[in-house]
Scaffold this motif. Structure first.
Motif, PDB file in Angstrom:
ATOM      1  N   ILE A  92       0.675  -1.199   0.120  1.00 12.22           N
ATOM      2  CA  ILE A  92       0.064   0.000   0.011  1.00 12.22           C
ATOM      3  C   ILE A  92       0.845   1.225   0.009  1.00 12.22           C
ATOM      4  O   ILE A  92       0.507   2.145  -0.521  1.00 12.22           O
ATOM      5  CB  ILE A  92      -0.931  -0.010   1.359  1.00 12.22           C
ATOM      6  CG1 ILE A  92      -2.097  -1.083   0.953  1.00 12.22           C
ATOM      7  CG2 ILE A  92      -1.782   1.342   1.516  1.00 12.22           C
ATOM      8  CD1 ILE A  92      -2.663  -1.422   2.108  1.00 12.22           C
ATOM      9  N   ALA A  95       0.074   6.324   1.442  1.00  8.26           N
ATOM     10  CA  ALA A  95      -1.400   6.698   0.885  1.00  8.26           C
ATOM     11  C   ALA A  95      -2.143   7.319   1.787  1.00  8.26           C
ATOM     12  O   ALA A  95      -1.936   7.711   3.131  1.00  8.26           O
ATOM     13  CB  ALA A  95      -2.085   5.194   0.754  1.00  8.26           C
ATOM     14  N   PRO A  96      -3.170   7.979   1.168  1.00 14.00           N
ATOM     15  CA  PRO A  96      -4.092   8.724   2.229  1.00 14.00           C
ATOM     16  C   PRO A  96      -4.843   7.789   3.459  1.00 14.00           C
ATOM     17  O   PRO A  96      -4.779   6.770   3.365  1.00 14.00           O
ATOM     18  CB  PRO A  96      -5.457   9.057   1.138  1.00 14.00           C
ATOM     19  CG  PRO A  96      -4.724   9.026  -0.008  1.00 14.00           C
ATOM     20  CD  PRO A  96      -3.719   7.818   0.071  1.00 14.00           C
ATOM     21  N   GLU A  98      -6.879   6.250   6.502  1.00  9.87           N
ATOM     22  CA  GLU A  98      -7.891   5.247   6.034  1.00  9.87           C
ATOM     23  C   GLU A  98      -8.102   4.868   4.844  1.00  9.87           C
ATOM     24  O   GLU A  98      -9.133   4.331   4.384  1.00  9.87           O
ATOM     25  CB  GLU A  98      -9.207   6.128   6.746  1.00  9.87           C
ATOM     26  CG  GLU A  98      -9.296   6.109   8.006  1.00  9.87           C
ATOM     27  CD  GLU A  98     -10.616   6.271   8.842  1.00  9.87           C
ATOM     28  OE1 GLU A  98     -11.102   5.332   9.275  1.00  9.87           O
ATOM     29  OE2 GLU A  98     -11.417   7.355   8.267  1.00  9.87           O
ATOM     30  N   THR A  99      -7.117   4.430   3.942  1.00 11.99           N
ATOM     31  CA  THR A  99      -7.036   3.786   2.839  1.00 11.99           C
ATOM     32  C   THR A  99      -7.260   2.184   3.372  1.00 11.99           C
ATOM     33  O   THR A  99      -6.684   1.654   4.057  1.00 11.99           O
ATOM     34  CB  THR A  99      -5.795   3.866   2.072  1.00 11.99           C
ATOM     35  OG1 THR A  99      -5.650   5.205   1.649  1.00 11.99           O
ATOM     36  CG2 THR A  99      -5.540   2.750   0.841  1.00 11.99           C
ATOM     37  N   SER A 102      -5.018  -0.490   4.938  1.00 13.70           N
ATOM     38  CA  SER A 102      -3.853  -0.089   5.771  1.00 13.70           C
ATOM     39  C   SER A 102      -4.014  -0.822   7.023  1.00 13.70           C
ATOM     40  O   SER A 102      -4.843  -1.140   7.667  1.00 13.70           O
ATOM     41  CB  SER A 102      -4.113   1.581   6.037  1.00 13.70           C
ATOM     42  OG  SER A 102      -4.028   2.008   4.809  1.00 13.70           O
ATOM     43  N   LYS A 272     -13.378   5.747   0.119  1.00 18.04           N
ATOM     44  CA  LYS A 272     -11.981   5.750   0.432  1.00 18.04           C
ATOM     45  C   LYS A 272     -11.297   4.677  -0.509  1.00 18.04           C
ATOM     46  O   LYS A 272     -11.925   3.834  -1.035  1.00 18.04           O
ATOM     47  CB  LYS A 272     -11.822   5.129   1.935  1.00 18.04           C
ATOM     48  CG  LYS A 272     -12.363   6.040   2.999  1.00 18.04           C
ATOM     49  CD  LYS A 272     -11.340   7.248   3.118  1.00 18.04           C
ATOM     50  CE  LYS A 272     -11.524   8.271   4.332  1.00 18.04           C
ATOM     51  NZ  LYS A 272     -10.491   9.352   4.362  1.00 18.04           N
ATOM     52  N   THR A 273     -10.126   5.072  -0.810  1.00 16.13           N
ATOM     53  CA  THR A 273      -9.441   4.093  -1.903  1.00 16.13           C
ATOM     54  C   THR A 273      -9.469   2.775  -1.302  1.00 16.13           C
ATOM     55  O   THR A 273      -8.996   2.687  -0.208  1.00 16.13           O
ATOM     56  CB  THR A 273      -8.075   4.706  -2.245  1.00 16.13           C
ATOM     57  OG1 THR A 273      -8.443   6.148  -2.784  1.00 16.13           O
ATOM     58  CG2 THR A 273      -7.388   3.939  -3.172  1.00 16.13           C
ATOM     59  N   ASN A 274      -9.557   1.854  -2.197  1.00 18.75           N
ATOM     60  CA  ASN A 274      -9.563   0.500  -1.639  1.00 18.75           C
ATOM     61  C   ASN A 274      -7.953  -0.317  -2.269  1.00 18.75           C
ATOM     62  O   ASN A 274      -7.986  -0.241  -3.422  1.00 18.75           O
ATOM     63  CB  ASN A 274     -10.500  -0.579  -2.052  1.00 18.75           C
ATOM     64  CG  ASN A 274     -10.641  -1.791  -1.334  1.00 18.75           C
ATOM     65  OD1 ASN A 274      -9.718  -2.186  -0.939  1.00 18.75           O
ATOM     66  ND2 ASN A 274     -11.915  -2.364  -1.335  1.00 18.75           N
ATOM     67  N   LYS A 275      -7.099  -0.530  -1.476  1.00 20.55           N
ATOM     68  CA  LYS A 275      -5.760  -0.869  -1.635  1.00 20.55           C
ATOM     69  C   LYS A 275      -5.610  -2.556  -1.227  1.00 20.55           C
ATOM     70  O   LYS A 275      -4.523  -2.756  -0.803  1.00 20.55           O
ATOM     71  CB  LYS A 275      -4.633  -0.097  -1.595  1.00 20.55           C
ATOM     72  CG  LYS A 275      -4.630   1.080  -2.462  1.00 20.55           C
ATOM     73  CD  LYS A 275      -3.261   1.957  -2.076  1.00 20.55           C
ATOM     74  CE  LYS A 275      -3.377   2.920  -3.382  1.00 20.55           C
ATOM     75  NZ  LYS A 275      -1.868   3.662  -3.116  1.00 20.55           N
TER      76      LYS A 275
END
Length: 356
Positions: A92, A95-96, A98-99, A102, A272-275
Motif C-alpha cells: 500500500i 497513501a491517504p 484510512e485507505t 491499511s 475511500k481508496t481500496n488497496k
C-alpha cells in the motif's frame, strides 16, 4: 452467530493477543536499524526456500525472517521482518489516511512530542515520505471527575499518528494514570517506546459481522457491539485526519488471556481508496499478524468449520507448527503452536492506577 462479548461463552482456545506484526520488505538491514531505535532486538531468525515459502505463505520467493522483541516482553507485541527475495509488489505504501487495507501498529511512549518533532523534521527533509499528526489529548476512559484545577489535575492520554511508505504508527503517552502490563518501556530504548500494545485494521468489509469468526473460531472477545466513531470525536478526528461529515464503524477484540495485543477494526463510512489487493502476503509493508496457542489443532478445526480455507498445519521458518489463512475482509493470520508459557506473564485484568 455474531462476535462474542461474554468471556464465558468463548471457545477455550487459549489464544494469545496479537503476538507479532509482520513487515514485508526487501531490505531487512534498514528495517532492523529503524526498529532498533524503538527498542526492538533480533531474538531469532530463519530462512526457507522458494518452494517452502510457496507452501507456507503462497509466495514463490526465498524468504529470510527475523523475529524482534522489545525488552523482555515475549507474550505479545513482537515484530517479524519478512525479507522477500522477490516481493510481489510495493504494498500500500504512502497513501491517504484510512485507505482500505491499511494497517497501523500502536506503541506507548514517554515523549510523544519528541517523536512528532522527529517525524515532522523527516517530512520536511523529504527523503522518505512521512505524515505525522500533531499530538492531541483526550480522556478516553472517563477517568476525570470534579472540576479541573491545578490540584485536581487532568488524567488523559495524548495520541499521534505517523503514516509512511514503510510503516504506519500510532503513539500514545499517558498522563495521570497507568495500566500495569499494557506497554512497557525499558530505560535504554532510544525513543522511549514500548512493545506494540495493539493494532488497527482498516478493512474491506460490508459489516463487522464478517469479523465474528474472531470470537467463534479463534476465541477472542469482542469488547462491545460495533459502534460509530466520527469527526465529532477530537481524538479520532485528528488521528485519522477525518474531514467534516466523515465517520467509520469500529469494533475492538481482545484475548481473554492478555489485555495487550488487542485489535481495532474500522470500516470507513464513505468513499475511500481500496488497496486491499496490495496488502496480500508477499507485498511490502504490514501484511500479516500472528497469534499463538497450545491448542493449534482445535483452532485449525474451528477455522476449517468457518470455511476460511487455512493451509495445513506445517512448520514455519522458525520450525514452529503453524497454519496461515486469510479472511473475507482481506486480513491474513498465522496461528502458531506454543506449549510453553511466555517468560513475561501477561496481564488478564485491566487495571487503572491513578498517578496524578
Amino acid at each position: 452467530m455474531g462476535a462474542i462479548t461474554d468471556k464465558a461463552k468463548l471457545p477455550d482456545t487459549r489464544i494469545s493477543g496479537v503476538y507479532e506484526v509482520m513487515l514485508g520488505t526487501d531490505n531487512a538491514a534498514y528495517a532492523k536499524k529503524y526498529f532498533a531505535d524503538f527498542g526492538f532486538k533480533v531474538v531469532s531468525q530463519g530462512a526457507v526456500s522458494e518452494k517452502e515459502a510457496q507452501r507456507i505463505y503462497g509466495v514463490a520467493s526465498k524468504l529470510k525472517s527475523y523475529r524482534l522483541q522489545n525488552g523482555n516482553i515475549d507474550s505479545h507485541g513482537l515484530l517479524r521482518i519478512l525479507e522477500w527475495e522477490k516481493p510481489l509488489g510495493n504494498g500500500i505504501g504512502y497513501a491517504p489516511v484510512e485507505t482500505i487495507g491499511s494497517r497501523i501498529s500502536v506503541m506507548m511512549t514517554n515523549d510523544i512530542f519528541r517523536l512528532y518533532d522527529i517525524y515532522q523534521t523527516a517530512r520536511e527533509v523529504g527523503k522518505k515520505p512521512w505524515l505525522p499528526t500533531e499530538p492531541i489529548a483526550d480522556d478516553l476512559f472517563g477517568l476525570n471527575t470534579g472540576e479541573r484545577d491545578f490540584f485536581n489535575r487532568p488524567t488523559l492520554v495524548r495520541e499521534s499518528a505517523v503514516y509512511g511508505e514503510f510503516f504506519n504508527h500510532i503513539f500514545f503517552q499517558r498522563y495521570g494514570y497507568a495500566i500495569p502490563g499494557y506497554g512497557t518501556i525499558t530505560t535504554e530504548t532510544p525513543l522511549k517506546t514500548s512493545e506494540f500494545t495493539h493494532h488497527d485494521f482498516i478493512i474491506d468489509a460490508k459489516s463487522m459481522g464478517q469479523m465474528a469468526y474472531l470470537s467463534t473460531a479463534l476465541g477472542l472477545q469482542a469488547e462491545d457491539e460495533p459502534s460509530i466513531d466520527g469527526d465529532w470525536m477530537k481524538g479520532p478526528k485528528r488521528v485519522f485526519q477525518m474531514e467534516p461529515g466523515f465517520s467509520h464503524w469500529y469494533q475492538g477484540f481482545v484475548s481473554p488471556n492478555n489485555i495487550c495485543g488487542k485489535m481495532k477494526f474500522f470500516i470507513p463510512r464513505g468513499g475511500k481508496t481500496n488497496k486491499s489487493e496490495q496488502q496480500r502476503i508477499g507485498e511490502k509493508g504490514i501484511t500479516l499478524h500472528s497469534f499463538y496457542t497450545p491448542r493449534l489443532k482445535m483452532v485449525h478445526g474451528l477455522v476449517v468449520e468457518h470455511k476460511l480455507n487455512p493451509t495445513e498445519i506445517q512448520k514455519n521458518e522458525f520450525g514452529e507448527n503453524c497454519f496461515v489463512f486469510s479472511d473475507t475482509a482481506g486480513i491474513s493470520w498465522q496461528i502458531i503452536e506454543k506449549n510453553e508459557p511466555p517468560k513475561n506473564e501477561p496481564r488478564i485484568a485491566l487495571e487503572f492506577q491513578n498517578t496524578a
